[in-house]
Design an enzyme around this catalytic site. Structure first.
Site, short mmCIF file in Angstrom:
data_model
loop_
_atom_site.label_atom_id
_atom_site.label_comp_id
_atom_site.label_asym_id
_atom_site.label_seq_id
_atom_site.Cartn_x
_atom_site.Cartn_y
_atom_site.Cartn_z
NE ARG A 30 21.01 36.88 -49.76
CZ ARG A 30 21.61 38.03 -49.52
NH1 ARG A 30 22.17 38.68 -50.49
NH2 ARG A 30 21.62 38.53 -48.30
NE ARG B 6 22.21 41.33 -55.75
CZ ARG B 6 22.94 41.74 -54.73
NH1 ARG B 6 23.28 42.99 -54.65
NH2 ARG B 6 23.34 40.89 -53.81
NE ARG C 172 16.88 44.81 -56.95
CZ ARG C 172 17.09 46.12 -56.87
NH1 ARG C 172 16.70 46.90 -57.85
NH2 ARG C 172 17.65 46.64 -55.80
CG ASP D 196 16.48 40.58 -46.64
OD1 ASP D 196 17.25 40.48 -47.59
OD2 ASP D 196 16.87 40.82 -45.48
CE1 TYR E 288 22.34 43.82 -41.35
CE2 TYR E 288 21.80 41.61 -40.60
CZ TYR E 288 22.51 42.46 -41.44
OH TYR E 288 23.36 41.94 -42.37
O1 CP3 Z 1 18.43 32.89 -51.10
C1 CP3 Z 1 17.55 33.39 -51.84
O2 CP3 Z 1 17.64 33.37 -53.08
C2 CP3 Z 1 16.31 33.98 -51.19
C3 CP3 Z 1 16.35 35.35 -50.88
C4 CP3 Z 1 17.18 35.94 -49.75
C5 CP3 Z 1 17.53 37.30 -49.77
N1 CP3 Z 1 18.11 37.61 -48.58
C6 CP3 Z 1 17.29 38.21 -50.90
C7 CP3 Z 1 18.11 39.43 -51.02
C8 CP3 Z 1 17.62 35.41 -48.54
C9 CP3 Z 1 17.57 33.98 -48.02
C10 CP3 Z 1 18.20 36.48 -47.80
C11 CP3 Z 1 18.73 36.34 -46.43
C12 CP3 Z 1 19.50 37.44 -45.84
N2 CP3 Z 1 19.28 38.78 -45.95
C13 CP3 Z 1 20.58 37.23 -44.96
C14 CP3 Z 1 21.09 35.90 -44.49
C15 CP3 Z 1 21.95 35.24 -45.49
C16 CP3 Z 1 23.29 35.85 -45.67
O3 CP3 Z 1 23.55 36.34 -46.78
O4 CP3 Z 1 24.08 35.83 -44.72
C17 CP3 Z 1 21.06 38.52 -44.58
C18 CP3 Z 1 22.22 38.82 -43.64
C19 CP3 Z 1 20.21 39.48 -45.19
C20 CP3 Z 1 20.27 40.97 -45.07
C21 CP3 Z 1 20.56 41.61 -46.35
N3 CP3 Z 1 19.70 41.64 -47.44
C22 CP3 Z 1 21.73 42.33 -46.72
C23 CP3 Z 1 22.92 42.52 -45.81
C24 CP3 Z 1 21.55 42.78 -48.03
C25 CP3 Z 1 22.48 43.68 -48.82
C26 CP3 Z 1 23.65 42.97 -49.31
C27 CP3 Z 1 23.36 42.18 -50.55
O5 CP3 Z 1 23.66 40.99 -50.56
O6 CP3 Z 1 22.86 42.79 -51.51
C28 CP3 Z 1 20.30 42.30 -48.48
C29 CP3 Z 1 19.71 42.50 -49.83
C30 CP3 Z 1 19.18 41.35 -50.56
N4 CP3 Z 1 18.47 40.30 -50.04
C31 CP3 Z 1 19.27 41.15 -51.97
C32 CP3 Z 1 18.60 39.94 -52.26
C33 CP3 Z 1 18.40 39.33 -53.61
C34 CP3 Z 1 19.90 42.12 -52.94
C35 CP3 Z 1 18.92 43.21 -53.25
C36 CP3 Z 1 18.88 43.59 -54.70
O7 CP3 Z 1 18.19 42.95 -55.49
O8 CP3 Z 1 19.57 44.58 -54.99
#
Ligand code: CP3
Length: 344
Positions: free
Chosen positions: A26, A30, A39, A76, A154
């Site tokens: 991640r 943010r 964003r 994602d 999911y």
């Molecule tokens: O790692 C990176 O920088 C690359 C981007 C990346 C995102 N999601 C961007 C994202 C990666 C590798 C993921 C994987 C992901 N997405 C997983 C597996 C990793 C983990 O965290 O266990 C999962 C379960 C998801 C599903 C997901 N996406 C959730 C549950 C959420 C909401 C919770 C949260 O962390 O905000 C997201 C949103 C998400 N994916 C954001 C980002 C940057 C936040 C969105 C925003 O900008 O508001």
């Protein structure tokens, strides 16, 4: 394209390295004000993911601003169920939400599994191509997908959950449906990962974020079985399997055909190393909350972690994704501590 910094690829393959490579799950997100600016110029998270030039821009940001040894494509894991026909929304400060979910055979009418993955997910592949142009070989680019079990969670649950009890209920009430879905998700995921490599991903990671909610036997049946198939079929580039919370399955994961095993902060590096030997690279595992500590403490904790490594087969990361309110300066201290560490 020749890579100027291929440390992470060498560490994954068990080759010699001058220092440990470091990146953060991640990292593109943010924690960076520069990410929030990009964003805010768009309608939201999904538009960012679906606009290849913008996704590439935020993918490169942590390389420029934090000095990590790898980029991970901004996307994602949920783009896969969406490509299957289950559209999701990313609800502000709540997380993903799927209108349609699959709980019975009848619900399969909502989903499609035979489609052209390269066409339907072309926006991710285009983002990979643009990112590599912008990186110009500075660091490798990591592609990724969710593991079949986590994607199934999911697709059934439709949103985040502490227990994923609706998803786990199906494993008891209708295991045939669960396996049917897991098989189909696995097929699409293999095609998707191969397409990312063709587009330019130098390395791949499969995230099984909800591995830890299953017991050992159920994880073997509904999780590992499908990870095994992915690991056997996707072998063009180094592969990392990260089964978060699957303490009792780490050794079984290390027996799969992968290069690297992701380790969360509840797992003890020295114990795992003792049990799996030197044939796999480990990735992890600082507690993401450690970055809330003082700079001096971040340095101390990072050095402690590095001291727990007994070989060069390590890629440094946190034990899970970096939390959004972490001060980027703390991330820089973490990264600098790794870069200053002298390998024996
Ligand atoms: O790692 C990176 O920088 C690359 C981007 C990346 C995102 N999601 C961007 C994202 C990666 C590798 C993921 C994987 C992901 N997405 C997983 C597996 C990793 C983990 O965290 O266990 C999962 C379960 C998801 C599903 C997901 N996406 C959730 C549950 C959420 C909401 C919770 C949260 O962390 O905000 C997201 C949103 C998400 N994916 C954001 C980002 C940057 C936040 C969105 C925003 O900008 O508001």
């Amino acid at each position: 394209m020749n890579l100027k910094n291929d440390l992470i690829l060498r560490a994954a393959r068990g080759e010699n390295i001058e220092r440990y490579p470091v990146w953060l799950m991640r990292q593109a997100g943010r924690i960076l004000p520069e990410y929030r600016t990009v964003r805010a110029s768009l309608s939201g998270f999904k538009e960012l993911v679906e606009t290849p030039e913008k996704a590439a821009e935020v993918t490169v940001q942590p390389v420029d601003l934090l000095g990590v040894d790898a980029a991970i494509i901004f996307s994602d894991i949920l783009v896969v169920p969406e490509a299957m026909g289950l559209e999701y929304q990313m609800v502000e400060s709540k997380g993903p939400y799927f209108e349609k979910t699959i709980k019975t055979e009848d619900d399969l009418k909502y989903a499609e599994f035979n489609f052209d993955v390269e066409d339907r997910l072309s926006y991710v592949l285009e983002a990979i191509r643009i990112t590599n142009k912008e990186l110009n070989g500075r660091v490798p680019l990591i592609g990724f997908a969710g593991a079949p079990w986590t994607i199934l969670c999911y697709m059934i649950e439709g949103q985040g959950s502490k227990t994923f009890s609706k998803a786990r209920k199906i494993l008891y009430q209708n295991p045939t449906l669960a396996h049917d879905l897991l098989n189909r998700i696995t097929e699409v995921t293999i095609q998707y990962l191969k397409a990312q490599v063709k587009a330019g991903a130098h390395m791949l990671q499969v995230f099984d974020s909800w591995a830890g909610i299953l017991g050992t036997e159920q994880y073997a049946e509904f999780g590992l079985k499908y990870l095994d198939r992915i690991a056997r079929e996707v072998n063009e580039v180094p592969l990392t399997l990260f089964s978060k919370g699957a303490f009792t399955s780490v050794e079984a994961i290390a027996r799969l055909d992968c290069n690297t095993v992701g380790v969360d902060w509840n797992m003890d590096i020295a114990t795992i190393r003792k049990n799996i030997g030197e044939t796999r690279t480990l990735q992890g595992n600082l507690d993401p909350c450690a970055l809330y500590a003082s700079h001096a403490e971040v340095e101390r904790l990072t050095n402690n972690m590095l001291n727990s490594f007994s070989s060069k087969r390590h890629i440094v990361n946190l034990g899970h994704g970096v939390y959004p309110d972490i001060d980027p300066e703390k991330v820089r201290t973490f990264i600098q501590t790794v870069k200053n560490y002298e390998l024996k």
